[in-house]
Write a protein that holds these residues in place. Structure first.
Motif, PDB file in Angstrom:
ATOM      1  N   SER A 174      53.927  40.084  39.869  1.00 17.49           N
ATOM      2  CA  SER A 174      52.835  41.050  39.749  1.00 17.49           C
ATOM      3  C   SER A 174      53.065  41.948  38.541  1.00 17.49           C
ATOM      4  O   SER A 174      54.197  42.291  38.198  1.00 17.49           O
TER       5      SER A 174
ATOM      6  N   TRP B 178      45.035  48.771  38.331  1.00 15.41           N
ATOM      7  CA  TRP B 178      44.775  47.361  38.596  1.00 15.41           C
ATOM      8  C   TRP B 178      46.101  46.590  38.574  1.00 15.41           C
ATOM      9  O   TRP B 178      47.026  46.952  37.857  1.00 15.41           O
TER      10      TRP B 178
ATOM     11  N   GLN C 289      45.510  36.459  42.050  1.00 14.72           N
ATOM     12  CA  GLN C 289      44.956  37.582  42.813  1.00 14.72           C
ATOM     13  C   GLN C 289      44.795  38.792  41.894  1.00 14.72           C
ATOM     14  O   GLN C 289      45.637  39.055  41.039  1.00 14.72           O
TER      15      GLN C 289
ATOM     16  N   ASN D  64      44.066  42.979  42.214  1.00 13.08           N
ATOM     17  CA  ASN D  64      44.033  44.104  43.141  1.00 13.08           C
ATOM     18  C   ASN D  64      43.619  45.380  42.414  1.00 13.08           C
ATOM     19  O   ASN D  64      44.091  45.668  41.313  1.00 13.08           O
TER      20      ASN D  64
ATOM     21  N   SER E 216      43.418  49.547  43.047  1.00  8.02           N
ATOM     22  CA  SER E 216      43.852  50.640  43.903  1.00  8.02           C
ATOM     23  C   SER E 216      43.004  51.875  43.625  1.00  8.02           C
ATOM     24  O   SER E 216      42.863  52.297  42.473  1.00  8.02           O
TER      25      SER E 216
ATOM     26  N   ASN F 157      43.222  49.785  48.784  1.00  8.32           N
ATOM     27  CA  ASN F 157      43.530  48.637  47.935  1.00  8.32           C
ATOM     28  C   ASN F 157      42.557  47.511  48.261  1.00  8.32           C
ATOM     29  O   ASN F 157      42.451  47.096  49.424  1.00  8.32           O
TER      30      ASN F 157
ATOM     31  N   SER G  42      41.596  43.620  47.197  1.00  3.70           N
ATOM     32  CA  SER G  42      42.116  42.443  46.509  1.00  3.70           C
ATOM     33  C   SER G  42      41.173  41.263  46.665  1.00  3.70           C
ATOM     34  O   SER G  42      40.551  41.086  47.716  1.00  3.70           O
TER      35      SER G  42
END
Length: 257
Positions: A166, A179, A211, A213, A215, A221, A223
């Protein structure tokens, strides 16, 4: 359909297609800095198969799946090196102990919303962070062991091993400035069933899942995930996987005064 790792187009194909829509919930509560409790459950809006035969065009199951109650404990934590190892163990509890019926007829297992059997689940988490580069590495393993259901069948044990990468990004100063891009590579191994489709159950697959995501205020959050198999191998002739599309919404609550 697949036979081994190859597409199968013979006459043994029973279904024309299959699809499901599932709404799941994962609730976690931090008991201490190291210990937390979790409840994982969900509801199948539909679990459907379309037959190739016009006599039985489609069958659909729906309802609650199983409930997984587990405890998670941080076995090792090193805040300076941003490294953590966590283990979890839980019990899978069926909401129903009998198979679902529609119009008096028992639905096939392929559309049953629940295994109707108890089970145990073991999990491990390894997390490594690089705060200077806003990068995280995850390695998550999960083992599901099923017990005998009311028909005397045992669904095969399932082992999942997922590696994640990530990278966090900040865009501007607005509410949706945080992000994260997450790349997942998951290996899944399923043992053959005992007593039900023994010769046409079990296999292994390798799945890639990107993925994104977002926030919101570090509280919400949202996703979006897409899953696509890279490799599939099945024992006997089985319906394979095409793709999956998922949306996750998570919310953090802080109860400390």
């Amino acid at each position: 359909y697949y036979e081994g790792h190859k597409r199968y187009n013979g006459f043994a194909r029973i279904y024309k297609s299959a699809n499901y829509n599932y709404a799941g919930t994962l609730l976690g509560y931090g008991i201490s800095d190291r210990l937390s409790a979790e409840l994982e459950t969900g509801y199948f809006l539909n679990k459907s198969v379309k037959y190739r035969s016009e006599i039985f065009p489609q069958q659909t199951g729906f309802g609650m799946s199983n409930a997984l109650v587990s405890m998670k404990y941080a076995l090792y934590q090193n805040p300076e090196k941003r490294f953590e190892i966590t283990g979890a163990a839980g019990v899978n509890i069926p909401y129903r102990k009998e198979l679902q019926r529609v119009d008096g007829s028992v639905l096939p297992y392929d559309v049953q919303p629940s295994t109707a059997a108890y089970g145990i689940v073991l999990q491990s988490y390894l997390i490594k962070e690089n705060s200077f580069k806003s990068i995280r590495y995850f390695w998550i393993n999960r083992f599901d062991k099923n017990f005998t259901n009311p028909d005397g069948y045992v669904f095969g044990s399932v082992f999942n091993s997922s590696a994640f990468f990530s990278r966090h990004f900040i865009f501007g100063q607005g509410i949706a400035k945080d992000w994260t891009l997450i790349l997942q590579l998951r290996y899944q191994h399923t043992e053959p069933n005992v007593g039900y489709k023994e010769n046409a159950s079990g296999g292994r697959s390798l799945i890639f899942s990107p993925q994104v995501n977002c926030s919101l205020h570090e509280i919400w959050n949202i996703s979006v995930l897409y899953e696509k198999p890279i490799y599939q191998y099945y024992h006997g002739i089985q319906l394979g996987i095409n793709y999956a599309f998922l949306i996750n919404i998570a919310r953090d609550f802080h109860f400390n005064k």
